[in-house]
Structure formats: C-alpha cells, structure tokens
Scaffold this active site. Structure first.
Site, short mmCIF file in Angstrom:
data_model
loop_
_atom_site.label_atom_id
_atom_site.label_comp_id
_atom_site.label_asym_id
_atom_site.label_seq_id
_atom_site.Cartn_x
_atom_site.Cartn_y
_atom_site.Cartn_z
N ALA A 200 -0.52 -3.96 -10.85
CA ALA A 200 -1.17 -3.42 -12.05
C ALA A 200 -0.77 -4.13 -13.35
O ALA A 200 -1.59 -4.24 -14.27
CB ALA A 200 -0.85 -1.93 -12.18
N CYS A 327 8.88 -16.28 -13.11
CA CYS A 327 9.87 -16.14 -12.05
C CYS A 327 10.75 -17.37 -11.92
O CYS A 327 11.84 -17.30 -11.41
CB CYS A 327 9.18 -15.92 -10.70
SG CYS A 327 8.00 -14.60 -10.77
N1 PLP Z 1 2.01 -13.08 -6.42
C1 PLP Z 1 1.61 -13.81 -7.48
C2 PLP Z 1 0.57 -14.86 -7.30
C3 PLP Z 1 2.18 -13.58 -8.74
O1 PLP Z 1 1.80 -14.32 -9.77
C4 PLP Z 1 3.17 -12.57 -8.86
C5 PLP Z 1 3.82 -12.33 -10.17
O2 PLP Z 1 3.81 -13.15 -11.04
C6 PLP Z 1 3.53 -11.83 -7.73
C7 PLP Z 1 2.93 -12.12 -6.53
C8 PLP Z 1 4.54 -10.75 -7.81
O3 PLP Z 1 4.01 -9.59 -8.41
P1 PLP Z 1 5.00 -8.45 -8.96
O4 PLP Z 1 5.52 -8.94 -10.27
O5 PLP Z 1 4.13 -7.24 -9.11
O6 PLP Z 1 6.04 -8.26 -7.93
#
Ligand code: PLP
Length: 392
Positions: A200, A327
């Site tokens: 979300a 990340c």
């Molecule tokens: N997958 C992708 C392509 C993303 O860009 C991200 C977050 O940047 C995630 C998964 C992880 O999502 P969440 O932050 O809700 O764990």
C-alpha cells in the site's frame, strides 16, 4: 526552504483521503475482527470493504486477496509457499537477475535448502525477454516470478507474454507488482497470472500493509501459523486500519489512474527532455517509453561516481531523489546489481540518479528541478575535474 519530494518509488506520502478513512480505526473502531460482538463486527465489515476495494483494482474476486504486512512478505509468501509443496529436487524456480531483494534473497534461501533457481538475463534497456524464459523452462519448473516494473530503472516487463508461456508449460506465474500497482492497469481477467504482490505505501497508502493476489483454486503452503485468519494463509489479528487505508488508496488509484498516468508521463518526459537539453552528459537508463509513468533513471557520463554527491547536493536544496533504490542506499558506492544485470560496466553501474514522481508533484516543482539540477551537475563537474587535475 521549499521541500520537494521526487522519491515515490521509495515510498509515497499518504493521500489525505486515505488518512481520513483510517482515523476512526485508531479511535472509535478498535474491535478485533474475530470478535462476535458489535466492536468486532464493525472491524470485520471494514476488512470486507477494504478487501473488495483492493480486489476491484485487479478485477479480481475479494476471496483472491490475502493481506500481508508488506510487499516483502507477499513475495516470501508466494516463493516459499509454492516451494514447500514440493521436495527440493523436484522444484525449479525461475526469476530474473534484477528483481528486488525481497525476491532474490528469498531465492538464495531456497537455493540453500536445495531448490534449483534460474535467473533470466535482462536486455541493456532493462527488459526480460520471453525467448529467455522459453529457454530456461525445465520439466520440473513449478514457478516463474518476474517483476511487473523494476524499482530502480522503472522498466515495464512483458508480463502477459511471460505468463502465457509459463502457463502453457504448466507452471505457476507470479509478478512482484509493488512498483506498478495503482499506476498501470493490471487486470487478472486479461492477464494469466496466478499471483501478484503489492504494497500500500507505494500508492499513497499506509506502510505496514501489503497483499498477495492468489488466483482462485491455486494452493500454497502458509508461512505463518496460528488463529487461521486470511483463509488460514496468514494467521495474525488483522491490521484493520491498514486494510482500510489500502482499500481507500486502491479505489482512489483505480478511479484516477488514466488521468494521472497521462499527467505523469508528460511531466516525466518534460523533465527528461529538459535535463538532456541542459546537461549534455546526461543519459536515460532503461527503455525510453516502456517505463512507469512517473519514473526517471539517469546517468551522467564521466560523473557516475558522483551520483551520491549529486543526491546530497539536491537534498541541500530541499529536493529528495535517490541513487538507485532506498533499500540499497546504505551500500552506496557499490555497483548496482540491477545496472550490472543490464550489462552496464562497473563504472556506469555505480552512478544512477532516480527521480520518481507522484500524485502531488506539480509543474512548478519540475521547473525548480530543471533550474537546480544543471547548476549542481556543472559545479560537481568543476570539482571532479579539479580533483583529477590534482591527482595527475
Ligand atoms: N518489490 C519491489 C519491486 C519493491 O520496489 C519493493 C519496495 O521498494 C518491495 C518489493 C518491498 O515492498 P515493502 O516495502 O512493502 O516490503
């Protein structure tokens, strides 16, 4: 100082309409949806509504949506949940070389357990080609997982074609659509996908709530065991406020998607053209138009090592962008595995600037960026050439 936010791929600001919908669930509507009394039933009703709203965005059935705490959890749920149905030697999984760590690290974990994993190559424009998938399929391929849109370069993958090839082979198809949900149409009545991961906070909803679409009739093993919530697939008392917020964010995104996508595409293309006309060494990374509406990823030839400085200099001017993904920001200076997967050399792979636009960005903010960025790249160029001269 004016603050401008251009980092919507990292996260998005909450839409005030979402906040308004959520607030009662932090005060008067506090019930546990499993309780049979009025307080519980109010909460349960809110979850029913939220699930319906999320499902509608995909033209899915409400019973096909399982809420999780994040996109990461949804990715883990599908990869591990499918793998656990097979002995490792009888389960081959295919993914791409430039997935998010939520997929790649889970694949590494499964690899350690003895599952076999293949990584599809990516073209220099950041696309996974259907032909590569055809060649990688094995008789015991059980699952193919390819993202809908890449989080660093923003490129859109041929998900329909990849899913069709996978289904013809008799395997399941998953797409991590965390970056794409709410920005481009993803309708499961037209796309033969079995699973879609979403989160979300990437569509102006709250953090800490994600979901997995699971096509009706598809079976996976649960990772979290307990009270049996979410059809026994994800036990835990539900994040009611989060689900309400996700539902509202999904319904706003669905209603406004086509107008918002055209607005963002023209803002994006104006920024790209403005940067390329003023900064001669700037180049666009990824496919020129098979990309998310608000996504810009740039390199600066000869200044790749300066991407972090550029990001910090923009931050000093109140403008938030990122170098690659949030990340991986802590691994600054390392070549990006995503750019390396696209065949860029280690020098070019060190330096990308990601500018990602969202619902509340304005033309005026784009103008400010187009004034500030050329000035900053120019002054960094002087610093870079001075330090080269000093070394020589
Ligand atoms: N997958 C992708 C392509 C993303 O860009 C991200 C977050 O940047 C995630 C998964 C992880 O999502 P969440 O932050 O809700 O764990």
């Amino acid at each position: 100082m004016e603050q401008i936010y251009f980092d919507h791929s990292a996260t998005t600001p909450l839409d005030p309409r979402v906040v308004e919908a959520m607030l009662p669930f932090y005060s008067v509507n506090f019930g546990n949806p499993s309780s049979l009394h009025w307080a519980g039933q109010q909460a349960k009703q809110a979850i029913v509504e939220g699930r319906r709203q999320v499902a509608d965005l995909f033209h899915a059935g409400a019973d096909e949506i399982v809420f999780t705490a994040s996109g990461t959890e949804a990715d883990n749920m599908v990869l591990v949940g499918v793998a656990m149905r097979y002995p490792p030697k009888d389960c081959h999984i295919i993914t791409s070389a430039f997935e998010h760590p939520a997929i790649l690290e889970t694949c590494k974990y499964l690899d350690k357990l003895g599952y076999s994993i293949s990584y599809l190559p990516v073209t220099p424009e950041g696309i996974v080609e259907p032909q590569a998938l055809r060649q990688a399929l094995h008789p015991n391929t059980r699952l193919v997982s390819v993202m809908t849109a890449n989080n660093v370069v923003g490129t859109l993958q041929p998900i329909g074609e990849l899913a069709r090839i996978t289904k013809e082979h008799g395997a399941l198809f998953h797409t991590d659509a965390v970056q794409a949900v709410g920005k481009i149409p993803l309708h499961v009545d037209a796309l033969p996908v079995d699973f879609i991961s979403m989160s979300a906070h990437k569509l102006h909803g709250p953090k800490g709530i994600g979901a997995l679409y699971i096509r009706r009739g598809t079976v996976i093993e649960p990772l979290v065991h307990g009270g049996g919530q979410e059809r026994n697939l994800r036990s835990a008392t539900e994040n009611v406020a989060g689900i309400v917020g996700f539902g509202k964010a999904a319904s706003i995104a669905g209603a406004e998607m086509s107008a918002e996508a055209s607005r963002l595409v023209s803002l994006r293309d104006r920024i790209i053209a403005g940067i390329q006309s003023q900064i001669t060494n700037a180049y666009l990374i990824g496919h020129p138009y098979k990309r998310l509406p608000g996504h810009i990823c740039l390199g600066f030839a000869g200044q790749e090592g300066e991407a972090m400085h550029l990001m910090l200099a923009l931050n000093d001017e109140g403008i938030a962008v990122s170098t690659g993904s949030a990340c991986s920001a802590q691994h600054g200076g390392q070549p990006s595995y995503i750019l390396m997967a696209m065949g860029m050399d280690p020098v070019r792979s060190r330096g990308s600037l990601r500018i990602t636009l969202g619902r509340f960005n304005t033309d005026l903010e784009a103008d400010t960026l187009l004034q500030v960025l050329p000035r900053l790249t120019e002054s960094l160029r002087h610093i870079t050439s001075r330090s080269f001269a000093a070394v020589a």
